[in-house]
Motif scaffolding. Structure first.
Motif, mmCIF file in Angstrom:
data_model
loop_
_atom_site.group_PDB
_atom_site.id
_atom_site.type_symbol
_atom_site.label_atom_id
_atom_site.label_comp_id
_atom_site.label_asym_id
_atom_site.label_seq_id
_atom_site.Cartn_x
_atom_site.Cartn_y
_atom_site.Cartn_z
ATOM 1 N N UNK A 23 0.837 -1.196 0.000
ATOM 2 C CA UNK A 23 0.000 0.000 0.000
ATOM 3 C C UNK A 23 0.877 1.253 0.000
ATOM 4 N N UNK A 24 0.332 2.330 -0.557
ATOM 5 C CA UNK A 24 1.069 3.591 -0.595
ATOM 6 C C UNK A 24 1.180 4.218 0.785
ATOM 7 N N UNK A 25 0.311 3.829 1.710
ATOM 8 C CA UNK A 25 0.313 4.362 3.082
ATOM 9 C C UNK A 25 0.856 3.310 4.029
ATOM 10 N N UNK A 26 1.772 3.713 4.891
ATOM 11 C CA UNK A 26 2.314 2.844 5.936
ATOM 12 C C UNK A 26 2.771 3.718 7.092
ATOM 13 N N UNK A 27 3.002 3.111 8.245
ATOM 14 C CA UNK A 27 3.415 3.896 9.407
ATOM 15 C C UNK A 27 4.779 4.535 9.178
ATOM 16 N N UNK A 28 5.707 3.821 8.522
ATOM 17 C CA UNK A 28 7.037 4.399 8.302
ATOM 18 C C UNK A 28 6.961 5.580 7.348
ATOM 19 N N UNK A 29 6.048 5.519 6.365
ATOM 20 C CA UNK A 29 5.906 6.644 5.446
ATOM 21 C C UNK A 29 5.254 7.841 6.125
ATOM 22 N N UNK A 30 4.334 7.588 7.055
ATOM 23 C CA UNK A 30 3.752 8.690 7.834
ATOM 24 C C UNK A 30 4.829 9.355 8.679
ATOM 25 N N UNK A 31 5.678 8.537 9.310
ATOM 26 C CA UNK A 31 6.771 9.090 10.127
ATOM 27 C C UNK A 31 7.719 9.918 9.270
ATOM 28 N N UNK A 32 8.063 9.397 8.087
ATOM 29 C CA UNK A 32 8.950 10.131 7.189
ATOM 30 C C UNK A 32 8.320 11.457 6.767
ATOM 31 N N UNK A 33 7.024 11.410 6.464
ATOM 32 C CA UNK A 33 6.332 12.611 5.998
ATOM 33 C C UNK A 33 6.379 13.715 7.052
ATOM 34 N N UNK A 34 6.212 13.349 8.316
ATOM 35 C CA UNK A 34 6.083 14.337 9.385
ATOM 36 C C UNK A 34 7.419 14.717 10.030
ATOM 37 N N UNK A 35 8.481 14.013 9.687
ATOM 38 C CA UNK A 35 9.784 14.291 10.290
ATOM 39 C C UNK A 35 10.499 15.404 9.534
ATOM 40 N N UNK A 36 11.386 16.113 10.239
ATOM 41 C CA UNK A 36 12.330 16.977 9.557
ATOM 42 C C UNK A 36 13.355 16.100 8.848
ATOM 43 N N UNK A 37 13.726 16.519 7.671
ATOM 44 C CA UNK A 37 14.740 15.789 6.905
ATOM 45 C C UNK A 37 15.575 16.831 6.176
ATOM 46 N N UNK A 38 16.502 17.433 6.930
ATOM 47 C CA UNK A 38 17.240 18.597 6.443
ATOM 48 C C UNK A 38 18.733 18.326 6.545
ATOM 49 N N UNK A 39 19.425 18.447 5.425
ATOM 50 C CA UNK A 39 20.848 18.133 5.368
ATOM 51 C C UNK A 39 21.633 19.299 4.787
ATOM 52 N N UNK A 40 22.913 19.337 5.120
ATOM 53 C CA UNK A 40 23.842 20.290 4.517
ATOM 54 C C UNK A 40 24.860 19.521 3.693
ATOM 55 N N UNK A 41 25.572 20.243 2.856
ATOM 56 C CA UNK A 41 26.540 19.600 1.970
ATOM 57 C C UNK A 41 27.719 20.528 1.713
ATOM 58 N N UNK A 42 28.858 19.929 1.408
ATOM 59 C CA UNK A 42 30.063 20.689 1.065
ATOM 60 C C UNK A 42 30.278 20.757 -0.439
ATOM 61 N N UNK A 43 29.263 20.408 -1.216
ATOM 62 C CA UNK A 43 29.424 20.367 -2.670
ATOM 63 C C UNK A 43 29.865 21.709 -3.241
ATOM 64 N N UNK A 44 29.397 22.807 -2.663
ATOM 65 C CA UNK A 44 29.757 24.108 -3.221
ATOM 66 C C UNK A 44 31.265 24.340 -3.210
ATOM 67 N N UNK A 45 31.992 23.628 -2.358
ATOM 68 C CA UNK A 45 33.451 23.759 -2.316
ATOM 69 C C UNK A 45 34.119 23.205 -3.569
ATOM 70 N N UNK A 46 33.406 22.387 -4.329
ATOM 71 C CA UNK A 46 33.970 21.809 -5.554
ATOM 72 C C UNK A 46 33.829 22.736 -6.746
ATOM 73 N N UNK A 47 33.023 23.777 -6.614
ATOM 74 C CA UNK A 47 32.756 24.660 -7.740
ATOM 75 C C UNK A 47 31.541 24.269 -8.556
ATOM 76 N N UNK A 48 30.886 23.163 -8.181
ATOM 77 C CA UNK A 48 29.708 22.711 -8.913
ATOM 78 C C UNK A 48 28.534 23.652 -8.684
ATOM 79 N N UNK A 49 27.834 23.970 -9.772
ATOM 80 C CA UNK A 49 26.620 24.792 -9.703
ATOM 81 C C UNK A 49 25.486 23.988 -10.321
ATOM 82 N N UNK A 50 24.421 23.670 -9.563
ATOM 83 C CA UNK A 50 23.303 22.906 -10.133
ATOM 84 C C UNK A 50 22.716 23.639 -11.328
ATOM 85 N N UNK A 51 22.457 22.940 -12.421
ATOM 86 C CA UNK A 51 21.950 23.615 -13.616
ATOM 87 C C UNK A 51 20.510 24.110 -13.503
#
Length: 348
Positions: free
Chosen positions: A292-320
């Motif tokens: 099923x498209x609905x499950x308890x783990x998907x509800x938890x994922x939906x309601x959780x914060x999921x925020x990350x940082x990255x050092x990619x900008x140090x490589x000079x890469x610019x997302x197109x």
């Protein structure tokens, strides 16, 4: 620690170092976007290695399963750049042993054949799931604490690839990319399911909607994989996130505006009620064997914060593609324009 080099160094004739490019798992969502970028370079000889044919590039496919040493030996080219996109990743994979067989066993097999074929560069798409329910702003130095078999086996695979690189550290390049949830046109994963619910007009918010989500647009992920092929020997580990992050409230409001509707959210459901509904679906799934498209783990994922940082900008890469433009392109493609005969990809 990540190592990187000045942008001027990266601009040095990339494809002189990547005549043969083998994309394992290249028939999938990210792989197809990557191939579309790579085929534009005349100096690159592209090969897709996958257990299923490519819907878009059938002439480039050599069938092969990462669980089979013999198939990989036949498929992987001498002195190639290997991009490993193959994975078991869904929440509902059964049997659970598939996570280890594909993600861990596959990494071992790839490294063994890479040794035989004098491969010097491997690019591995891992996942931010290695951090588990991570604190807001977790970067590449974050604590490894996976909560599921997917995250666990992806991290174990990282260690296998690191051991391969450590056998010849001055000659071998390993790039580990940990994307957050990836979305885009033609994808039928969790983000698409959310967008479809919003577009239908039947969406209701679970919880307060102030939780933030880091996401990644498929074209930008493919662009960074291509970009990372120029990295020099060493281990380069990067989270992949497109910024700025959306809150669930702002995501819904943005989608509604793209669809020409008011940005207000009309219906909300308390988290506890939503979780109870998810557990009900879990029980029915256990009893019936259905997914099923609905499950308890998907509800938890939906309601959780999921925020990350990255050092990619140090490589000079610019997302197109800027994130808001990526969201608009995806919504228009899926829910405003007509693409009934286009291929689609089913992921998480």
């Amino acid at each position: 620690m990540n190592s990187y080099h000045p942008k001027s160094i990266y601009l040095f004739k990339i494809f002189h170092l990547m005549r043969n490019v083998n994309v394992i798992g290249g028939s999938g969502f990210i792989g197809t976007r990557l191939i579309r970028r790579l085929i534009n370079n005349d100096n690159a000889v592209i090969k897709i290695i996958d257990k299923v044919p490519s819907k878009a590039f059938s002439d480039l496919v050599t069938l092969g399963d990462v669980r089979s040493m013999e198939q990989l030996r036949e498929a992987i080219s001498q002195n190639s750049v290997i991009v490993n996109l193959a994975a078991e990743h869904r929440d509902d994979v059964r049997p659970l042993s598939l996570y280890d067989e594909v993600n861990v066993g596959g990494a071992k097999n790839i490294c063994s054949i890479a040794n035989e074929k004098d491969v010097q560069t491997i690019i591995f798409t891992s996942t931010v799931a290695v951090y588990g329910f991570a604190p807001i702003g977790t970067d590449e130095s974050g604590k490894i604490a996976p909560f599921n078999d997917y995250g666990r086996t992806k991290y174990e695979a990282e260690q296998i690839f690191k051991a391969w690189q450590a056998d010849a550290p001055d000659d071998r390049t390993l790039v580990i990319i940990r994307p957050t949830v990836v979305f885009g046109e033609q994808n039928r994963g969790n983000v698409y399911n959310l967008l479809r619910q919003i577009a239908s007009g039947n969406f209701f918010m679970i919880g307060h909607g102030k939780n933030r989500k880091s996401v990644a647009y498929v074209e930008n992920v493919a662009a960074f994989i291509e970009y990372s092929m120029r990295f020099k020997p060493g281990v380069h580990t990067y989270n992949f996130i497109d910024k700025p992050d959306f809150t669930m409230n702002s995501l819904v409001a943005n989608v509604n505006r793209i669809l020409g509707r008011a940005g207000t959210i009309r219906f909300r459901l308390p988290f506890a009620v939503g979780l109870l509904i998810g557990k009900g679906f879990d029980l029915v799934a256990t009893l019936t064997g259905k997914r099923f498209a609905i499950s308890s783990i998907r509800i938890k994922k939906f309601c959780a914060n999921s925020v990350y940082d990255t050092a990619i900008d140090q490589t000079g890469f610019v997302p197109p593609v800027p994130l808001e433009e990526a969201l608009a392109q995806t919504v228009r493609y899926e829910f405003i324009e007509s693409h009934e005969n286009e291929d689609v990809f089913y992921t998480e």
